[in-house]
Design an enzyme around this catalytic site. Structure first.
Site, PDB file in Angstrom:
ATOM      1  N   ASP A 182     -77.653 -43.517 -55.493  1.00 46.92           N
ATOM      2  CA  ASP A 182     -76.881 -42.276 -55.505  1.00 46.92           C
ATOM      3  C   ASP A 182     -77.707 -41.162 -56.130  1.00 46.92           C
ATOM      4  O   ASP A 182     -78.478 -41.395 -57.066  1.00 46.92           O
ATOM      5  CB  ASP A 182     -75.575 -42.464 -56.278  1.00 46.92           C
ATOM      6  CG  ASP A 182     -75.795 -42.594 -57.772  1.00 46.92           C
ATOM      7  OD1 ASP A 182     -75.374 -41.699 -58.521  1.00 46.92           O
ATOM      8  OD2 ASP A 182     -76.402 -43.605 -58.192  1.00 46.92           O
ATOM      9  N   SER A 183     -77.545 -39.946 -55.602  1.00 50.08           N
ATOM     10  CA  SER A 183     -78.189 -38.753 -56.133  1.00 50.08           C
ATOM     11  C   SER A 183     -79.707 -38.949 -56.170  1.00 50.08           C
ATOM     12  O   SER A 183     -80.324 -39.149 -55.136  1.00 50.08           O
ATOM     13  CB  SER A 183     -77.614 -38.431 -57.512  1.00 50.08           C
ATOM     14  OG  SER A 183     -77.969 -37.130 -57.913  1.00 50.08           O
TER      15      SER A 183
END
Length: 989
Positions: A182-183
């Site tokens: 994520d991210s």
């Protein structure tokens, strides 16, 4: 309430090479060494000097067998040189079946390349649930963080971990590898996919969750920044060049994979891709474009885009129990099982309200669901809407039907319905893994629903004495929060462990459904229940002669009410602690507004006589005299930026002016606002507040002693960070005198012997041990840095063993060293170069031992006296210790003293032995600018120089620092400088 702060955690200081970026604009004048050059949401701050502050928002948890999923996790070190490790997850179904090897997910956490770990609770819980639900195994990669390790360090670590996975050897299918992140972790996943493609290899799939991509040119929603978004242009724009100093710029293909000249996405080395974005995320269009360009590139795989309507960055971690998070988890699981759906939009109601200072979430929560139990083990406080509506529009509310509203906090409708506009995460009682505190809920009154949550520290069952009892009352304007609110529960866990108390948190009825005086009556009933000892924890563990009542904000108001009522009945508790106090004030600014506070009191207490009702204005004309307050001590805490600051100050002043016979104190936290210790629990000021409330030590007339700051004691060991080996030696079995010896790794690799340091810990003669973790870690670092053999003496503590016991023990330890009665000392120690060092009380002891060495006509090589514990009668300007406490301390730890000018505490007093007789060749005196003892150290140095003593004296002042800063904040820049100076002193004989 900031929902993602799961529990108070320490502020972490580290350092990295001084930054040469020019991203901070300004004039051509030279920037200050500690100029802030990058701030990531106030969770990571980097300074031009190289100092980094982290305010890690998540709790770190160890690997374990998860009680809810049965998933077994363990940590595996892949590269001891770089520190690269992974956390491995295996569900019970996999180990039980063992026939067909499962797929493996290789997960890379987010955090802007500079925050979080696989052990961060939200990531750990997410991987537990994913592996259980998908029936797969997973590894979560603990890559090195920037800025200490700038990119490409994280890429290289991630590639190395992937090679380990692909290499097999474990209980997984090496042909079914799925990369997920994520991210920043999503960015890493893309990088790995491209690198695999260049090598002509492919993995099964890639999952990019809110991936961090950027570019020089604005696209889509970046052109007009959305108010209240979690990510902002101010943070994201400069991030890449800060994280990757060797970059070519924001169109570097690693952060902008669709930039002109970037390698074709057709090279991506995987068969399937799942991209997830939230349509409220600043990065949403970067993810959309990535998926579109991938499909158009000629890449031969399958791609799916999932759009979470109404969601922001990282929603599936911050709000794991909401329906879109669950829906995405289902999609993730399907992906692991080879199912793709093209484009998915998930529509669930969510509204976002904005206040002046923070983003407040109101969520329509689904019924309790499996994922809300597995992830964080919490749920949102239920909110019951009267109709459904689209996330894209505002709630269709008939404003004529609203009879009361505090915008962003609460609404009340004519039909009696109440909406609380701040989501509240409720947590059950439990054994807290971080602190060891055990909690339980007890119902006091089943008719009204009154209950309490009890907390006892891990020390409660292992010590013969009973614990002080703390009755604590939460704030929230009388209408928000519960004793089970996660922020409050975590705060009380920490306070219970820190203070070593038995805590009782009252869950009183909330207004407006139960208007005041309901909360007053509930708190009184709970206090009566405490005194009745109608619970085994209270009767067996609680000292009901030492009861304290504490509360913040509205809770502080309730504390005062209880104190007045106790006084009317001729009763007293030991102390009251009021943090804030609801009232009416005109100063503007801050989290609370005058309009908010003005509206509050008549809303929660309809039967009030007005704003001078004594319950809300205890200093109003005609209010009961504060002299009747039923307690012996009061601590009033205020924050400098708080609207209610002057109310707290005035209360304290009026209490002091009344005929009340107790002791009152006031504590003001500078540059902080209302409730700061909840909103930013890991901050230094929040930690200071907890320490102040916890106190340090209590001595009772019976002789019983309570140390109210529980210490973590650690065994001797081979320290993995420094390579220093330690061991414990008993010197005198009769008195219990022992020492911990430390040997640096260089000891066996060099022909010469090492300087020997006798080090003496501080703690006011009555706290700390040589095995205290904070001191043990400090000596490990000092031993490695200076290349010395250290001997840390574990002397007897006052008041059980009053002075001169500590002096005698340290002298005996020195004689033992000089006798070389240990193989480490005889083989590695240079007994011609013995140093004695101590901080605070340890500095005092070092001086007294040095004087005794001189009286016997001997000399050691040197003394280091840091923050010398020679309190005496001194006014000082320090903020860390009070003169009265310092004076009282000496008389307590040394009942046989001649007074505050006893030469052992005031070595420059009239009639004291001449400092010319000090038995050493060199002296280093260290002081801190903000320390109460600063001038004592300065005078000592000056008098030593004037005395005729024939040695060499050096002086070091640490600017902007307070008492023992180098132990409290060992990673700070000034602490590093201090340690360098110490090492230099020991090696320049």
């Amino acid at each position: 309430m900031t929902l993602f702060f799961s529990r108070p955690l320490p502020k972490v200081y580290v350092s990295f090479p001084p930054h040469k970026s020019t991203m901070t604009s300004g004039t051509a004048t030279a920037a200050a060494d500690d100029e802030l050059i990058y701030d990531m949401f106030s969770m990571m701050r980097a300074y031009r000097s190289g100092r980094v502050e982290r305010f890690e928002p998540f709790e770190f948890v160890p690997p374990s067998i998860d009680p809810l999923t049965g998933v077994d996790s363990k940590d595996i070190v892949l590269n001891p040189t770089t520190g690269l490790s992974v956390r491995f997850y295996q569900p019970p179904s996999v180990s039980a079946e063992g026939n067909q090897k499962p797929p493996i997910v290789v997960f890379y956490h987010g955090g802007g390349f500079c925050l979080h770990r696989p052990s961060s609770a939200p990531y750990h819980n997410y991987l537990n649930y994913l592996t259980s639900k998908a029936n797969i195994v997973a590894v979560s990669v603990d890559y090195r963080l920037a800025p200490e390790h700038p990119l490409p360090a994280a890429y290289e670590d991630s590639w190395e971990a992937l090679q380990w996975v692909i290499g097999g050897g474990g209980n997984w299918d090496g042909d079914r590898v799925i990369l997920a992140g994520d991210s920043a972790g999503g960015n890493i996943v893309h990088y790995l996919g491209m690198r695999l493609g260049r090598d002509g290899r492919k993995v099964e799939g890639m999952v990019l969750l809110n991936p961090y991509f950027w570019g020089k040119e604005r696209i889509g929603g970046e052109l007009e920044e959305r108010e209240g978004a979690l990510l902002t242009l101010k943070v994201v724009d400069p991030a890449w060049e800060f994280l990757c100093p060797e970059t070519t710029g924001p169109d570097d293909p690693r952060v902008n994979p669709v930039a002109e000249g970037a390698p074709s996405l057709a090279e991506l080395g995987c068969k399937r891709v799942l991209v997830s974005v939230g349509n409220m995320d600043l990065l949403v269009d970067r993810g959309r474009v990535y998926c579109q360009k991938l499909k158009a590139s000629g890449w031969g795989g399958e791609a799916e885009l999932v759009v979470a309507e109404g969601e922001d960055h990282g929603f599936f971690l911050l709000y794991p129990g909401n329906e879109r998070a669950e829906a995405f988890m289902d999609r993730f699981v399907s992906f692991c099982n080879n199912k793709l759906c093209g484009v998915t939009y998930m529509n669930i109601q969510i509204f976002i309200y904005y206040t002046k200072k923070k983003l407040l979430f109101q969520k329509i929560s689904p019924p309790a669901s499996p994922i809300s139990q597995f992830l964080g083990h919490s749920k949102f406080q239920p909110f019951k809407p009267t109709m459904n509506f689209s996330a894209a529009s505002s709630p269709p509310v008939d404003t004529d039907d609203i009879i009361f509203e505090i915008p962003g906090f609460i609404r009340r409708y004519r039909n009696g319905r109440v909406e609380r506009l701040i989501a509240d995460v409720l947590v059950p009682p439990s054994l807290d893994l971080a602190t060891g505190v055990q909690s339980k809920d007890v119902t006091i009154n089943s008719t009204t629903g009154l209950s309490v949550r009890l907390y006892h520290p891990p020390s409660a069952t292992s010590i013969p004495k009973k614990l002080p009892v703390l009755v604590t009352i939460h704030g929230g304007g009388f209408y928000l929060l519960r004793s089970s609110s996660s922020s409050y529960h975590n705060y009380i866990n920490s306070l219970t462990a820190k203070a070593g108390v038995l805590a009782i948190s009252i869950d009183y009825r909330l207004a407006p459904e139960n208007p005041l005086p309901a909360a007053y009556e509930d708190c009184w009933e709970a206090l009566e229940w405490v005194f009745a000892t109608d619970d085994p924890w209270l009767s067996n563990l609680g000292d009901l002669e030492n009861v304290y009542i504490a509360g913040e904000s509205a809770g502080g108001n309730l504390v005062h009410s209880l104190g007045i009522r106790l006084g009317r009945e001729g009763r007293k508790v030991e102390g009251l602690d009021r943090i804030g106090d609801e009232g009416v004030e005109t100063r503007k600014g801050g989290i609370l507004t005058p309009e908010h506070v003005d509206a509050l009191w008549p809303f929660v207490c309809p039967e009030t006589t007005g704003f001078d009702d004594p319950r809300i204005n205890p200093v109003a004309e005609g209010a009961p005299s504060l002299a009747t307050l039923g307690c012996r001590r009061v601590l009033v805490c205020v924050a400098e930026l708080d609207l209610l600051r002057e109310r707290g100050r005035l209360y304290y002043e009026k209490l002091k002016e009344s005929d009340w016979e107790g002791d009152a104190e006031i504590l003001e936290s500078e540059n902080e606002d209302h409730g700061f210790f909840f909103f930013n629990p890991g901050s230094l000021k929040a930690e200071e507040l907890r320490k102040r409330i916890a106190g340090a030590i209590c001595i009772y007339r019976s002789g019983r002693v309570e140390r109210l700051r529980p210490e973590e004691l650690v065994p001797p060991s081979l320290d993995p960070t420094t390579g220093v080996q330690s061991k414990d030696i008993t010197i005198n079995p009769t008195t219990g005198l022992s020492a911990r010896l430390y040997l640096p790794p260089s000891a066996t690799g060099i022909p010469k012997k090492l300087p020997v340091l006798l080090t003496i810990h501080g703690g006011g003669f009555c706290l700390m041990r040589s095995s205290s973790s904070i001191y043990h870690n400090y000596i490990n670092s000092l031993t490695a840095k200076a290349g010395i053999l250290s001997v840390s003496v574990d002397y007897r503590l006052a008041p059980e063993n009053p002075l001169p016991a500590a002096y005698d023990d340290c002298w005996e330890a020195l004689e033992w060293i000089l006798a070389a009665d240990d193989p480490w000392l005889s083989k590695f120690g240079d007994l011609e170069h013995v140093f004695i060092a101590g901080e605070s009380a340890g500095g005092n002891i070092a001086h007294n031992v040095g004087m005794k060495v001189g009286r016997e006509g001997k000399k050691v090589e040197g003394l280091v006296m840091d923050r010398i514990g020679n309190e005496g009668l001194e006014s000082g300007k320090g903020k860390n210790r009070k003169v009265e406490d310092a004076n009282a301390l000496w008389l307590t730890v040394f009942p046989g003293t001649t007074g505050l000018d006893d030469p052992r505490i005031n070595p420059v007093a009239e009639g004291a032995p001449s400092l010319a007789t000090l038995g050493c060749r060199r002296v280093l005196v260290c002081i801190a600018e903000l320390d109460l003892l600063r001038e004592r150290g300065r005078v000592y140095y000056e008098k030593l120089k004037e005395s005729g003593w024939e040695g060499e004296a050096e002086f070091l002042e640490s600017k902007g620092e307070d008492h023992c800063f180098f132990i409290i904040e060992p990673g700070s820049l000034k602490a590093e400088e201090f340690m360098e100076r110490m090492a230099s002193f020991f090696n320049n004989s």
